[in-house]
Motif scaffolding. Structure first.
Motif, PDB file in Angstrom:
ATOM      1  N   ALA A 177       0.989  -1.162  -0.009  1.00  0.00           N
ATOM      2  CA  ALA A 177       0.098  -0.077  -0.014  1.00  0.00           C
ATOM      3  C   ALA A 177       0.648   1.335   0.056  1.00  0.00           C
ATOM      4  N   VAL A 178       2.192   1.146  -0.242  1.00  0.00           N
ATOM      5  CA  VAL A 178       3.182   2.381  -0.053  1.00  0.00           C
ATOM      6  C   VAL A 178       2.736   3.346  -1.446  1.00  0.00           C
ATOM      7  N   ALA A 204      -0.602  -8.885  -0.565  1.00  0.00           N
ATOM      8  CA  ALA A 204       0.416  -7.651  -0.655  1.00  0.00           C
ATOM      9  C   ALA A 204       0.512  -7.331  -2.000  1.00  0.00           C
ATOM     10  N   THR A 205      -0.260  -8.064  -3.036  1.00  0.00           N
ATOM     11  CA  THR A 205      -0.083  -7.295  -4.319  1.00  0.00           C
ATOM     12  C   THR A 205      -1.483  -6.441  -4.572  1.00  0.00           C
ATOM     13  N   LEU A 206      -2.270  -6.290  -3.775  1.00  0.00           N
ATOM     14  CA  LEU A 206      -3.174  -5.464  -4.010  1.00  0.00           C
ATOM     15  C   LEU A 206      -3.041  -3.989  -3.567  1.00  0.00           C
ATOM     16  N   ASP A 207      -3.436  -2.918  -4.426  1.00  0.00           N
ATOM     17  CA  ASP A 207      -3.350  -1.378  -3.686  1.00  0.00           C
ATOM     18  C   ASP A 207      -4.485  -0.998  -3.076  1.00  0.00           C
ATOM     19  N   ASN A 208      -4.307   0.252  -2.472  1.00  0.00           N
ATOM     20  CA  ASN A 208      -5.430   0.700  -1.655  1.00  0.00           C
ATOM     21  C   ASN A 208      -6.874   0.491  -2.505  1.00  0.00           C
ATOM     22  N   GLU A 209      -6.975   0.899  -3.544  1.00  0.00           N
ATOM     23  CA  GLU A 209      -8.044   1.196  -4.439  1.00  0.00           C
ATOM     24  C   GLU A 209      -8.755  -0.324  -4.613  1.00  0.00           C
ATOM     25  N   GLU A 210      -7.702  -1.150  -4.880  1.00  0.00           N
ATOM     26  CA  GLU A 210      -8.326  -2.520  -5.073  1.00  0.00           C
ATOM     27  C   GLU A 210      -9.149  -3.137  -3.673  1.00  0.00           C
ATOM     28  N   ASN A 211      -8.398  -2.649  -2.656  1.00  0.00           N
ATOM     29  CA  ASN A 211      -8.918  -3.084  -1.173  1.00  0.00           C
ATOM     30  C   ASN A 211     -10.124  -2.515  -0.889  1.00  0.00           C
ATOM     31  N   TYR A 212     -10.216  -1.118  -1.472  1.00  0.00           N
ATOM     32  CA  TYR A 212     -11.267  -0.273  -0.935  1.00  0.00           C
ATOM     33  C   TYR A 212     -12.529  -0.925  -1.787  1.00  0.00           C
ATOM     34  N   LEU A 213     -12.349  -1.354  -3.209  1.00  0.00           N
ATOM     35  CA  LEU A 213     -13.479  -1.996  -4.061  1.00  0.00           C
ATOM     36  C   LEU A 213     -13.869  -3.488  -3.431  1.00  0.00           C
ATOM     37  N   MET A 214     -13.009  -4.203  -2.884  1.00  0.00           N
ATOM     38  CA  MET A 214     -13.112  -5.423  -2.394  1.00  0.00           C
ATOM     39  C   MET A 214     -13.843  -5.480  -1.151  1.00  0.00           C
ATOM     40  N   LYS A 215     -13.533  -4.269  -0.352  1.00  0.00           N
ATOM     41  CA  LYS A 215     -14.347  -4.103   0.877  1.00  0.00           C
ATOM     42  C   LYS A 215     -15.803  -4.077   0.804  1.00  0.00           C
ATOM     43  N   LYS A 216     -15.905  -3.189  -0.466  1.00  0.00           N
ATOM     44  CA  LYS A 216     -17.389  -2.546  -0.718  1.00  0.00           C
ATOM     45  C   LYS A 216     -17.906  -3.840  -1.203  1.00  0.00           C
ATOM     46  N   LEU A 217     -17.450  -4.424  -2.187  1.00  0.00           N
ATOM     47  CA  LEU A 217     -18.277  -5.560  -2.784  1.00  0.00           C
ATOM     48  C   LEU A 217     -18.674  -6.660  -1.673  1.00  0.00           C
ATOM     49  N   TYR A 218     -17.545  -6.979  -0.764  1.00  0.00           N
ATOM     50  CA  TYR A 218     -17.869  -8.237   0.034  1.00  0.00           C
ATOM     51  C   TYR A 218     -18.738  -7.811   1.158  1.00  0.00           C
ATOM     52  N   THR A 219     -18.696  -6.459   1.633  1.00  0.00           N
ATOM     53  CA  THR A 219     -19.873  -5.954   2.552  1.00  0.00           C
ATOM     54  C   THR A 219     -21.147  -5.842   1.790  1.00  0.00           C
ATOM     55  N   ALA A 220     -21.244  -5.586   0.512  1.00  0.00           N
ATOM     56  CA  ALA A 220     -22.577  -5.451  -0.125  1.00  0.00           C
ATOM     57  C   ALA A 220     -23.223  -6.956  -0.291  1.00  0.00           C
TER      58      ALA A 220
END
Length: 189
Positions: A55-56, A161-177
């Motif tokens: 995420a750096v 560790a190969t996921l960036d902040n944007e991908e993690n944000y979208l995954m969080k939104k998808l799985y929460t939904a």
């Protein structure tokens, strides 16, 4: 070329006897050195990118020739990394050029021992069908005391560790939904 001529061609001898005593110029140059060019000099294009490992968000320059990545280096204009990359970022060219990189969808059927190639559309349909079926089978609308839950315990996510902040944000939104509550990430080097 005689032995004497060969001996006088040594960089140390040229350094001691010539006009470059510190060995920073002509004393250390050779015909082979003159023919050497950087790997990046012949690139058709240079694209700025972000390292995919953590995420750096270190900046990268991706050098491309004839449609293929030839080199990946740190981007000196990046305010985050200022041209530096960690060992993982420095080796990220292997993500796209490694001969062992899987570029096709592979599927091993239940109890199978071999991998079958599948078209991407078919694989995506299979995944969607299984996600919907799992959500339907494991959905919890209310608990035993009648409290609203609206969740599934049958789906979880573990990011890498190969996921960036944007991908993690979208995954969080998808799985929460979808109603999942187990959403974790390991984003350390």
């Amino acid at each position: 070329m005689g032995v004497r001529q060969w001996f006088l061609g040594w960089p140390v001898i040229r350094q001691i006897t010539g006009d470059d005593p510190l060995g920073r110029g002509s004393a250390v140059r050779s015909a082979r050195t003159e023919r050497t060019v950087p790997r990046t000099a012949q690139a058709d294009s240079v694209t700025r990118s972000i390292c995919p490992y953590c995420a750096v968000g270190c900046g990268q320059q991706v050098f491309v020739k004839d449609g293929a990545v030839t080199q990946i280096e740190g981007d000196p204009d990046s305010p985050i990394s200022r041209g530096r990359l960690c060992p993982k970022g420095s080796a990220s060219k292997q993500l796209v050029t490694s001969p062992s990189r899987v570029t096709k969808v592979l599927y091993r059927r239940p109890h199978g021992t071999d991998w079958d190639e599948l078209p991407l559309d078919q694989a995506m349909e299979m995944i969607a069908d299984r996600v919907l079926a799992t959500r339907e089978q494991t959905w919890q609308q209310r608990d035993d005391e009648g409290r609203t839950l609206r969740r599934t315990m049958g789906i979880a996510s573990l990011g890498g560790a190969t996921l960036d902040n944007e991908e993690n944000y979208l995954m969080k939104k998808l799985y929460t939904a979808m109603g999942a509550v187990q959403i974790e990430n390991q984003a350390r080097i």
